[in-house]
Design a protein around this motif. Structure first.
Motif, short mmCIF file in Angstrom:
data_model
loop_
_atom_site.label_atom_id
_atom_site.label_comp_id
_atom_site.label_asym_id
_atom_site.label_seq_id
_atom_site.Cartn_x
_atom_site.Cartn_y
_atom_site.Cartn_z
N PHE A 1 -6.17 -4.82 -9.43
CA PHE A 1 -6.75 -3.46 -9.39
C PHE A 1 -6.93 -2.99 -7.95
CE2 PHE A 1 -10.41 -0.72 -8.83
CZ PHE A 1 -10.10 0.35 -9.67
N PHE A 2 -7.62 -3.82 -7.13
CA PHE A 2 -7.90 -3.41 -5.76
C PHE A 2 -6.61 -3.32 -4.93
CE2 PHE A 2 -12.27 -5.25 -6.57
CZ PHE A 2 -12.90 -4.02 -6.57
N GLY A 3 -5.62 -4.16 -5.24
CA GLY A 3 -4.35 -4.08 -4.53
C GLY A 3 -3.65 -2.76 -4.79
N ILE A 4 -3.59 -2.36 -6.06
CA ILE A 4 -2.97 -1.08 -6.42
C ILE A 4 -3.77 0.09 -5.87
CG2 ILE A 4 -2.35 0.43 -8.35
CD1 ILE A 4 -1.81 -2.15 -9.97
N PHE A 5 -5.10 -0.01 -6.01
CA PHE A 5 -5.98 1.07 -5.56
C PHE A 5 -5.89 1.28 -4.05
CE2 PHE A 5 -10.30 2.75 -4.53
CZ PHE A 5 -10.20 3.94 -5.23
N SER A 6 -5.83 0.16 -3.30
CA SER A 6 -5.76 0.28 -1.84
C SER A 6 -4.45 0.93 -1.39
CB SER A 6 -5.92 -1.10 -1.19
OG SER A 6 -4.83 -1.93 -1.50
N ARG A 7 -3.38 0.63 -2.10
CA ARG A 7 -2.09 1.24 -1.76
C ARG A 7 -2.07 2.73 -2.07
NH1 ARG A 7 2.16 -2.04 -0.56
NH2 ARG A 7 1.82 -4.29 -0.78
N MET A 8 -2.87 3.14 -3.06
CA MET A 8 -2.94 4.55 -3.43
C MET A 8 -3.75 5.37 -2.43
SD MET A 8 -3.48 4.18 -7.56
CE MET A 8 -3.88 5.93 -7.73
N VAL A 9 -4.81 4.78 -1.87
CA VAL A 9 -5.72 5.55 -1.03
C VAL A 9 -5.50 5.33 0.46
CG1 VAL A 9 -7.49 5.57 -2.83
CG2 VAL A 9 -7.51 3.76 -1.11
N THR A 10 -4.86 4.23 0.84
CA THR A 10 -4.64 3.98 2.27
C THR A 10 -3.42 3.09 2.48
OG1 THR A 10 -5.61 3.09 4.31
CG2 THR A 10 -6.20 1.99 2.23
N LYS A 11 -2.79 3.26 3.61
CA LYS A 11 -1.64 2.43 3.97
C LYS A 11 -2.04 1.47 5.10
CE LYS A 11 1.17 4.63 1.21
NZ LYS A 11 1.74 3.99 0.01
N GLU A 12 -3.32 1.28 5.27
CA GLU A 12 -3.85 0.48 6.38
C GLU A 12 -3.43 -0.99 6.26
OE1 GLU A 12 -8.12 0.51 8.61
OE2 GLU A 12 -8.14 0.02 6.49
N LYS A 13 -3.11 -1.59 7.41
CA LYS A 13 -2.75 -3.00 7.45
C LYS A 13 -3.68 -3.74 8.39
CE LYS A 13 2.19 -2.39 6.43
NZ LYS A 13 3.58 -2.66 6.91
N ILE A 14 -3.91 -5.00 8.10
CA ILE A 14 -4.71 -5.85 8.97
C ILE A 14 -3.77 -6.45 10.01
CG2 ILE A 14 -6.14 -7.92 9.11
CD1 ILE A 14 -7.09 -7.28 6.28
N VAL A 15 -4.08 -6.25 11.27
CA VAL A 15 -3.19 -6.68 12.34
C VAL A 15 -3.84 -7.78 13.18
CG1 VAL A 15 -2.02 -4.47 12.46
CG2 VAL A 15 -4.05 -4.85 13.85
N GLY A 16 -3.02 -8.61 13.76
CA GLY A 16 -3.50 -9.66 14.65
C GLY A 16 -3.77 -10.97 13.92
N LYS A 17 -3.48 -12.07 14.59
CA LYS A 17 -3.67 -13.39 14.01
C LYS A 17 -5.14 -13.67 13.71
CE LYS A 17 -2.70 -18.28 14.88
NZ LYS A 17 -2.10 -19.26 15.84
N ALA A 18 -6.02 -13.28 14.62
CA ALA A 18 -7.45 -13.56 14.46
C ALA A 18 -8.01 -12.86 13.23
CB ALA A 18 -8.21 -13.13 15.71
N ASP A 19 -7.66 -11.57 13.05
CA ASP A 19 -8.18 -10.82 11.91
C ASP A 19 -7.61 -11.34 10.59
OD1 ASP A 19 -9.67 -9.33 13.60
OD2 ASP A 19 -8.55 -7.46 13.37
N ASN A 20 -6.35 -11.70 10.58
CA ASN A 20 -5.75 -12.23 9.36
C ASN A 20 -6.33 -13.59 8.99
OD1 ASN A 20 -3.35 -10.59 8.12
ND2 ASN A 20 -3.11 -10.35 10.34
N LEU A 21 -6.63 -14.42 10.00
CA LEU A 21 -7.28 -15.70 9.75
C LEU A 21 -8.69 -15.49 9.21
CD1 LEU A 21 -7.33 -18.78 9.90
CD2 LEU A 21 -8.06 -18.57 12.31
N ARG A 22 -9.39 -14.50 9.75
CA ARG A 22 -10.74 -14.20 9.27
C ARG A 22 -10.71 -13.71 7.83
NH1 ARG A 22 -15.86 -13.14 11.67
NH2 ARG A 22 -14.97 -13.71 13.69
N VAL A 23 -9.69 -12.93 7.47
CA VAL A 23 -9.54 -12.46 6.09
C VAL A 23 -9.37 -13.65 5.14
CG1 VAL A 23 -7.97 -11.31 4.49
CG2 VAL A 23 -8.69 -10.15 6.56
N ILE A 24 -8.57 -14.63 5.57
CA ILE A 24 -8.37 -15.83 4.74
C ILE A 24 -9.69 -16.58 4.55
CG2 ILE A 24 -7.25 -18.09 4.65
CD1 ILE A 24 -4.86 -16.84 6.10
#
Length: 301
Positions: free
Chosen positions: A49-72
């Motif tokens: 749900f949130f994956g589809i919803f996020s694609r509908m409302v924003t095209k924002e991407k998480i950038v950078g190794k540090a931020d992607n590691l923090r997301v994990i």
């Protein structure tokens, strides 16, 4: 309708949804679906749900190794460990025990903020931590006997759940300041879904779903759509207009709703001992949160 009335209505509904979840989840576990199988249903559905919803409302991407590691790390602590410990603990212990123990989340947030973010901890906050932890330990200790409605191992898992969620709130704070909330939530649920599937896959395949009564299907739908999706959307909307102190006040309403629901459905008994332990927990959390320490506005449970 007045905007403030709408905000109060949204926050009250969120507290009611979260409070009801403790007893409603007990209707499903473990008779119909095991706790880990239920987690897979909920987390994977929310991730889609949130994956589809996020694609509908924003095209924002998480950038950078540090931020992607923090997301994990947020996916591990805020979804995987959080959900696995919560449902496993709730499967063993009483709804009221689980609801009361979850109130210590602000205390856990303060501890991790002091350790990881170097935030100062005053003597008043230290006193609050000691008092809240005393109440929680007494509640766990009281769950040892067979005559009690709680379970010591279930209570310990709920504590581990609260600890994991508290760490998640500290880890996710920098991300929330850089990205939109829906972007972060969709990513952490994606990570969480990948991690929980191995734990709950067998439990997911075991039940005979065709034999489920309508009430159980309604309970599962409630946990997927109301607890995860609707509560999140209401909370996010309310936070645009509500100050942190108001949100914090409604956090304390959740265990009250859980107690009323559990007693009303006959799922638990609210004893004098639990009331006394609850007072210790609430008093401790109050001392911790009465200053500028920001409380979490939402629980992923």
């Amino acid at each position: 309708m007045n905007k403030q009335v709408q905000v109060h209505g949204a926050l009250f509904l969120v507290a009611l949804i979260y409070g009801s979840n403790y007893s409603i989840a007990k209707e499903v576990m473990p008779t119909y679906v095991g706790p880990f199988g239920l987690i897979v249903i909920r987390v994977v559905s929310a991730a889609l749900f949130f994956g589809i919803f996020s694609r509908m409302v924003t095209k924002e991407k998480i950038v950078g190794k540090a931020d992607n590691l923090r997301v994990i790390l947020c996916g591990v602590t805020g979804v995987a460990v959080n959900q696995l410990c919560f449902f496993a603990g709730l499967n063993l212990t009483a709804p009221i025990n689980a609801a009361l123990l979850m109130v210590i989340v602000p205390v856990v947030v303060l501890l991790f903020s002091a350790i990881l973010l170097r935030e100062r901890v005053s003597k008043r906050k230290v006193s609050g931590i000691v008092i809240a932890c005393t109440g929680a330990l007494l509640l766990i200790y009281n769950s040892r006997g067979e005559a009690t409605t709680g379970n010591i191992w279930g209570d310990m898992l709920i504590i581990l759940n609260a600890t994991s969620f508290g760490l998640y709130l500290v880890l996710v704070k920098p991300l929330m300041q850089k990205y939109k909330a829906i972007t972060i939530v969709s990513r952490i649920f994606t990570v969480g879904s990948v991690l929980v599937v191995p734990f709950g896959f067998n439990q997911l395949l075991t039940p005979d779903y065709s034999s489920f009564p309508t009430t159980i299907w309604l309970a599962i739908l409630f946990m997927v759509f109301a607890v995860t999706i609707i509560a999140y959307l209401l909370n996010t909307w309310a936070l645009r207009y509500a100050n942190p102190s108001l949100v914090g006040a409604y956090i304390y309403l959740q265990p009250v709703m859980a107690i009323l629901t559990a007693v009303g459905l006959g799922k638990d008994v609210f004893t004098l001992e639990k009331a006394l332990y609850a007072l210790l927990i609430f008093a401790g959390v109050y001392l911790v949160s009465r200053t500028k320490q920001r409380l979490p506005a939402k629980q992923v449970s």
